[in-house]
Design an enzyme around this catalytic site. Structure first.
Site, mmCIF file in Angstrom:
data_model
loop_
_atom_site.group_PDB
_atom_site.id
_atom_site.type_symbol
_atom_site.label_atom_id
_atom_site.label_comp_id
_atom_site.label_asym_id
_atom_site.label_seq_id
_atom_site.Cartn_x
_atom_site.Cartn_y
_atom_site.Cartn_z
ATOM 1 C CG ASN A 9 -10.962 -0.471 -11.928
ATOM 2 O OD1 ASN A 9 -10.283 -0.750 -10.950
ATOM 3 N ND2 ASN A 9 -10.419 0.772 -12.707
ATOM 4 C CD1 TRP A 10 -16.068 -4.539 -10.249
ATOM 5 C CD2 TRP A 10 -15.362 -5.454 -8.120
ATOM 6 N NE1 TRP A 10 -16.082 -5.916 -10.050
ATOM 7 C CE2 TRP A 10 -16.105 -6.220 -9.189
ATOM 8 C CE3 TRP A 10 -15.560 -6.255 -7.108
ATOM 9 C CZ2 TRP A 10 -16.584 -8.007 -8.252
ATOM 10 C CZ3 TRP A 10 -15.844 -7.371 -6.501
ATOM 11 C CH2 TRP A 10 -16.998 -8.550 -7.773
ATOM 12 C CE LYS A 11 -12.390 3.423 -11.372
ATOM 13 N NZ LYS A 11 -11.845 5.065 -12.413
ATOM 14 C CG HIS A 94 -6.927 3.299 -13.752
ATOM 15 N ND1 HIS A 94 -7.586 4.695 -12.965
ATOM 16 C CD2 HIS A 94 -7.777 3.057 -13.964
ATOM 17 C CE1 HIS A 94 -8.820 5.047 -13.233
ATOM 18 N NE2 HIS A 94 -8.974 4.004 -14.122
ATOM 19 C CD GLU A 96 -8.886 5.851 -10.501
ATOM 20 O OE1 GLU A 96 -9.242 4.530 -10.342
ATOM 21 O OE2 GLU A 96 -9.912 6.512 -11.629
ATOM 22 C CD GLU A 166 -9.930 3.542 -17.842
ATOM 23 O OE1 GLU A 166 -10.893 2.570 -18.013
ATOM 24 O OE2 GLU A 166 -9.155 3.386 -17.095
ATOM 25 N N GLY A 172 -15.416 8.566 -13.636
ATOM 26 C CA GLY A 172 -16.135 9.060 -13.349
ATOM 27 C C GLY A 172 -16.514 10.356 -12.483
ATOM 28 C CB SER A 212 -18.401 8.513 -17.901
ATOM 29 O OG SER A 212 -17.811 9.418 -16.369
ATOM 30 N N GLY A 233 -15.602 1.341 -14.517
ATOM 31 C CA GLY A 233 -15.637 1.382 -13.963
ATOM 32 C C GLY A 233 -17.508 1.401 -12.301
#
Ligand code: 13P
Length: 250
Positions: A9-11, A94, A96, A166, A172, A212, A233
């Site tokens: 997931n490149w975000k 997600h 976020e 997650e 992160g 992570s 990520g």
């Protein structure tokens, strides 16, 4: 157990102009992959990502979609638009997006249904905050997230969904859930699916861990019986790191 899938997931990272070359780099670095390898990129990068993945084992995913087919939804992107580019997967719900963009269990459910209707593979994200874990309500929260996300979805469609567990506190932060913590929740997710559907459906669904995950901890997490892959990520942004996680998914 479900099919092994390692997805990046490149975000909001990497430019469209560097995407084709980077996806080719990922394909080369993961040439011996014994699992499905996916790169999920920002909307702007998808066409280049699909180009980079051409004639390779790598599949491309988006990081979101809208649940309507088309219309006056300024700034949104539909399932048909993604399919037209050659996108196969789509991350939905997600943390976020739930936290910063007001996604709810209801919109997540609509998006999962739309993705399935159109033939995109949803990667449905669930997970608890640190506060919720410390309050001892992790399992209740995850059960609600799963039940609401799967509302109105028959077993024949449910088995196509990929679930990513997650824990928000591990995203992160460099603070990975221990393999036992991750396995406990992934196993509980499978039990919820068995209750909603049946044992076969629960076994067929791919359940990933995310938070992570890196080259050093991937093997231990992926060795757990209920963890069928990872949603990565930070470590997906360097092909060598990502390739080590793919290597661990044997
Ligand atoms: P990190 O691997 O950077 O913790 O991110 C995990 C994640 O949110 C993947 O969707």
């Amino acid at each position: 157990m479900g099919k092994y899938i390692i997805a990046g997931n490149w975000k909001m990272n990497k430019l469209p102009s560097e995407t084709e070359a980077y996806v080719k780099e990922v394909a080369a670095a993961t040439a011996g992959a014994q699992c499905e390898v996916v790169c999920c990129t920002p909307f702007t990068n998808l066409a280049e990502a699909v180009k980079g993945a051409e004639n390779t084992h790598v599949s491309i995913g988006a990081e979101n979609l809208h649940f309507e087919d088309k219309g006056a939804y300024t700034g949104e992107v539909s399932a048909d638009m993604l399919l037209d580019l050659g996108v196969k997967y789509v991350i939905i719900g997600h943390s976020e997006r739930r936290q910063y963009f007001a996604e709810t269990d209801e919109t997540v459910n609509l998006k999962v249904k739309k993705a399935l209707e159109k033939g995109l593979v949803p990667i449905l994200c669930v997970g608890e905050s640190l506060e919720q874990r410390e309050a001892g309500i992790t399992m209740d929260l995850i059960t609600i997230q799963i039940k609401k996300a799967f509302a109105g979805i028959p077993a024949s469609e449910a088995e196509k969904v990929v679930i990513a567990y997650e824990p928000i506190w591990a995203i992160g932060t460099g603070k990975t859930a221990t393999a036992d913590q991750a396995e406990e929740v992934c196993g509980a997710i499978r039990a919820v699916l068995a209750g909603l559907y049946d044992g076969k459906t629960a076994q067929t669904v791919t359940i990933q861990y995310g938070g992570s995950m890196n080259a050093a901890n991937a093997a231990e997490l992926l060795a757990k019986p209920n963890i069928d892959g990872g949603l990565i990520g930070g470590a997906s942004l360097k092909s060598a790191d990502f390739a080590k996680i793919v290597e661990a998914a044997k």
